[in-house]
Design a protein around this motif. Structure first.
Motif, PDB file in Angstrom:
ATOM      1  N   ASN A   5       0.810  -1.221   0.000  1.00 36.88           N
ATOM      2  CA  ASN A   5       0.000   0.000   0.000  1.00 36.88           C
ATOM      3  C   ASN A   5       0.840   1.267   0.000  1.00 36.88           C
ATOM      4  OD1 ASN A   5       0.977  -0.183   2.593  1.00 36.88           O
ATOM      5  ND2 ASN A   5      -0.976   0.173   3.584  1.00 36.88           N
ATOM      6  N   ARG A  59     -10.307   0.590   0.287  1.00 38.59           N
ATOM      7  CA  ARG A  59     -11.057  -0.554   0.814  1.00 38.59           C
ATOM      8  C   ARG A  59     -12.197  -0.041   1.683  1.00 38.59           C
ATOM      9  NH1 ARG A  59      -9.277  -6.087   2.168  1.00 38.59           N
ATOM     10  NH2 ARG A  59      -7.309  -5.473   1.239  1.00 38.59           N
ATOM     11  N   GLU A  63     -14.292  -4.846   4.797  1.00 32.13           N
ATOM     12  CA  GLU A  63     -14.185  -5.619   3.564  1.00 32.13           C
ATOM     13  C   GLU A  63     -12.978  -6.552   3.638  1.00 32.13           C
ATOM     14  OE1 GLU A  63     -15.280  -4.055  -0.799  1.00 32.13           O
ATOM     15  OE2 GLU A  63     -13.521  -3.109   0.056  1.00 32.13           O
ATOM     16  N   ASP A  65     -10.222  -9.386   1.881  1.00 27.92           N
ATOM     17  CA  ASP A  65      -9.432  -9.336   0.644  1.00 27.92           C
ATOM     18  C   ASP A  65     -10.252  -9.761  -0.574  1.00 27.92           C
ATOM     19  OD1 ASP A  65      -7.219  -8.455   2.010  1.00 27.92           O
ATOM     20  OD2 ASP A  65      -6.197 -10.395   2.027  1.00 27.92           O
ATOM     21  N   TYR A  66     -11.015 -10.850  -0.445  1.00 31.69           N
ATOM     22  CA  TYR A  66     -11.802 -11.343  -1.567  1.00 31.69           C
ATOM     23  C   TYR A  66     -12.824 -10.298  -2.010  1.00 31.69           C
ATOM     24  CZ  TYR A  66     -15.185 -13.889  -4.322  1.00 31.69           C
ATOM     25  OH  TYR A  66     -16.037 -14.264  -5.322  1.00 31.69           O
ATOM     26  N   GLN A  67     -13.563  -9.726  -1.061  1.00 30.28           N
ATOM     27  CA  GLN A  67     -14.592  -8.735  -1.384  1.00 30.28           C
ATOM     28  C   GLN A  67     -13.974  -7.504  -2.047  1.00 30.28           C
ATOM     29  OE1 GLN A  67     -15.918  -8.485   2.666  1.00 30.28           O
ATOM     30  NE2 GLN A  67     -17.875  -9.500   2.205  1.00 30.28           N
ATOM     31  N   TYR A  68     -12.848  -7.050  -1.498  1.00 26.64           N
ATOM     32  CA  TYR A  68     -12.171  -5.866  -2.049  1.00 26.64           C
ATOM     33  C   TYR A  68     -11.716  -6.117  -3.489  1.00 26.64           C
ATOM     34  CZ  TYR A  68      -8.633  -2.261  -2.704  1.00 26.64           C
ATOM     35  OH  TYR A  68      -7.874  -1.227  -3.207  1.00 26.64           O
ATOM     36  N   LYS A  69     -11.008  -7.213  -3.707  1.00 24.10           N
ATOM     37  CA  LYS A  69     -10.505  -7.519  -5.049  1.00 24.10           C
ATOM     38  C   LYS A  69     -11.653  -7.677  -6.045  1.00 24.10           C
ATOM     39  CE  LYS A  69      -6.171  -9.554  -3.591  1.00 24.10           C
ATOM     40  NZ  LYS A  69      -5.357 -10.763  -3.465  1.00 24.10           N
ATOM     41  N   LYS A  70     -12.732  -8.334  -5.630  1.00 24.59           N
ATOM     42  CA  LYS A  70     -13.878  -8.507  -6.519  1.00 24.59           C
ATOM     43  C   LYS A  70     -14.504  -7.165  -6.873  1.00 24.59           C
ATOM     44  CE  LYS A  70     -18.274 -10.905  -7.129  1.00 24.59           C
ATOM     45  NZ  LYS A  70     -18.521 -10.127  -8.278  1.00 24.59           N
ATOM     46  N   ARG A  71     -14.698  -6.305  -5.873  1.00 20.51           N
ATOM     47  CA  ARG A  71     -15.308  -4.994  -6.112  1.00 20.51           C
ATOM     48  C   ARG A  71     -14.454  -4.162  -7.067  1.00 20.51           C
ATOM     49  NH1 ARG A  71     -14.846  -0.002  -3.625  1.00 20.51           N
ATOM     50  NH2 ARG A  71     -13.552  -0.873  -1.967  1.00 20.51           N
ATOM     51  N   VAL A  72     -13.157  -4.125  -6.826  1.00 26.04           N
ATOM     52  CA  VAL A  72     -12.259  -3.341  -7.681  1.00 26.04           C
ATOM     53  C   VAL A  72     -12.213  -3.930  -9.093  1.00 26.04           C
ATOM     54  CG1 VAL A  72      -9.861  -2.650  -8.033  1.00 26.04           C
ATOM     55  CG2 VAL A  72     -10.895  -2.427  -5.772  1.00 26.04           C
ATOM     56  N   ASN A  73     -12.071  -5.242  -9.208  1.00 29.70           N
ATOM     57  CA  ASN A  73     -12.017  -5.863 -10.528  1.00 29.70           C
ATOM     58  C   ASN A  73     -13.332  -5.716 -11.283  1.00 29.70           C
ATOM     59  OD1 ASN A  73      -9.337  -6.667 -10.456  1.00 29.70           O
ATOM     60  ND2 ASN A  73      -9.829  -8.563  -9.389  1.00 29.70           N
TER      61      ASN A  73
END
Length: 85
Positions: A5, A59, A63, A65-73
Motif C-alpha cells: 500500500n 477498501r 471488507e 481481501d476477496y470482497q475488495y478484489k472482486k469490487r475493484v475488478n
C-alpha cells in the motif's frame, strides 16, 4: 500489488491518488467520476500514456481481501473525461 500500500515515494496510498508514468508527479486531474485526482505513483508499462491512469480505490470498512478484489475488478477499465490543472 507487489509493493503493498505504498507509492513509489514510500507514501501510504490514499483516496484520490493515481499512477501514471508520463504525467509529472503532483499533476492534478479533475474528473466527474472520481473528483480531483493527483498523480502520486508510477505503474506498469500499460501506464506509459498520458491518458492511462491507475486510480487507487480505497477498501471499504470491514471488507475482506476477496470482497475488495472482486469490487475493484468488477469496475473494469473505465473511460472517463478529465482535465489537468
Amino acid at each position: 500489488g507487489t509493493y503493498g500500500n505504498l507509492t513509489c515515494n514510500s507514501e501510504k496510498l490514499s483516496n484520490g491518488m493515481v499512477a501514471n508514468n508520463i504525467l509529472p508527479q503532483g499533476t492534478k486531474i479533475t474528473t466527474k467520476e472520481f473528483g480531483e485526482l493527483v498523480v502520486s505513483d508510477r505503474g506498469g508499462d500499460n501506464f506509459n500514456e498520458r491518458n492511462r491512469l491507475d486510480v487507487f480505490i480505497p477498501r471499504n470498512e470491514g471488507e475482506d481481501d476477496y470482497q475488495y478484489k472482486k469490487r475493484v475488478n468488477d469496475l473494469g477499465i473505465m473511460e472517463v473525461n478529465g482535465y489537468s490543472t
